[in-house]
Design an enzyme around this catalytic site. Sequence first.
Site, PDB file in Angstrom:
ATOM      1  N   SER A  10       0.839  -1.193   0.000  1.00  0.00           N
ATOM      2  CA  SER A  10       0.000   0.000   0.000  1.00  0.00           C
ATOM      3  C   SER A  10       0.880   1.251   0.000  1.00  0.00           C
ATOM      4  O   SER A  10       1.708   1.408  -0.891  1.00  0.00           O
ATOM      5  CB  SER A  10      -0.966  -0.047   1.184  1.00  0.00           C
ATOM      6  OG  SER A  10      -1.981   0.913   1.042  1.00  0.00           O
ATOM      7  N   ASP A  62      -8.708  -4.057  -6.998  1.00  0.00           N
ATOM      8  CA  ASP A  62      -7.957  -3.149  -6.124  1.00  0.00           C
ATOM      9  C   ASP A  62      -7.781  -1.824  -6.859  1.00  0.00           C
ATOM     10  O   ASP A  62      -6.914  -1.691  -7.736  1.00  0.00           O
ATOM     11  CB  ASP A  62      -6.606  -3.747  -5.741  1.00  0.00           C
ATOM     12  CG  ASP A  62      -5.884  -2.915  -4.688  1.00  0.00           C
ATOM     13  OD1 ASP A  62      -6.347  -1.791  -4.398  1.00  0.00           O
ATOM     14  OD2 ASP A  62      -4.864  -3.387  -4.151  1.00  0.00           O
ATOM     15  N   HIS A  65      -7.935  -4.800  -1.678  1.00  0.00           N
ATOM     16  CA  HIS A  65      -6.658  -4.226  -1.242  1.00  0.00           C
ATOM     17  C   HIS A  65      -6.113  -4.929  -0.002  1.00  0.00           C
ATOM     18  O   HIS A  65      -4.939  -4.773   0.333  1.00  0.00           O
ATOM     19  CB  HIS A  65      -6.831  -2.726  -0.966  1.00  0.00           C
ATOM     20  CG  HIS A  65      -5.551  -1.980  -0.777  1.00  0.00           C
ATOM     21  ND1 HIS A  65      -4.574  -1.907  -1.761  1.00  0.00           N
ATOM     22  CD2 HIS A  65      -5.063  -1.271   0.283  1.00  0.00           C
ATOM     23  CE1 HIS A  65      -3.552  -1.186  -1.315  1.00  0.00           C
ATOM     24  NE2 HIS A  65      -3.827  -0.793  -0.079  1.00  0.00           N
TER      25      HIS A  65
END
EC number: 3.1.1.74
Length: 213
Positions: free
Chosen positions: A126, A181, A194
Amino acid sequence: MHLRNIVIALAATAVASPVDLQDRQLTGGDELRDGPCKPITFIFARASTEPGLLGISTGPAVCNRLKLARSGDVACQGVGPRYTADLPSNALPEGTSQAAIAEAQGLFEQAVSKCPDTQIVAGGYSQGTAVMNGAIKRLSADVQDKIKGVVLFGYTRNAQERGQIANFPKDKVKVYCAVGDLVCLGTLIVAPPHFSYLSDTGDASDFLLSQLG
């Protein structure tokens, strides 16, 4: 999307993450700074809101798999404390703060200066993927050459960087972007896919191991 809405969306999905906190292993992850040199050094930047240096999901999972495969040969180092993994930094121009990028860059340089014979592998999840992108593309060619492989989970700069790290060999990078995602499409909308990357940590570890000499 306004920054306030971005922060609210990210915070809500972070709380709603389907990974059970009780099943995660929180490790120290400061072994480059505090420990002896190892043949392999793994540098990782965690996702937003994750505590510790390695985080509590993909970072420890890859670290532990590498250590199982190469017992006694791996030092795991997370990016922090200047990288705070705060939510608002996702909205900055490079997807993270300049302090975080500089800290990660310094860790790569420290690995080479302190442990000149180590092979470096790296990763991010991320916001941590933006940290890796920002740091690695700024490294000198000599330091970049020491990096054998990089894995990126939920790459927040995937669309902007066309699935790679700028100024770095594409064959050294493996990007994991789950179907659905949306951060991989260049947005700051965090959807349930995600949070699915723990299932990719085995393949990611195998990729990093395959890149080693």
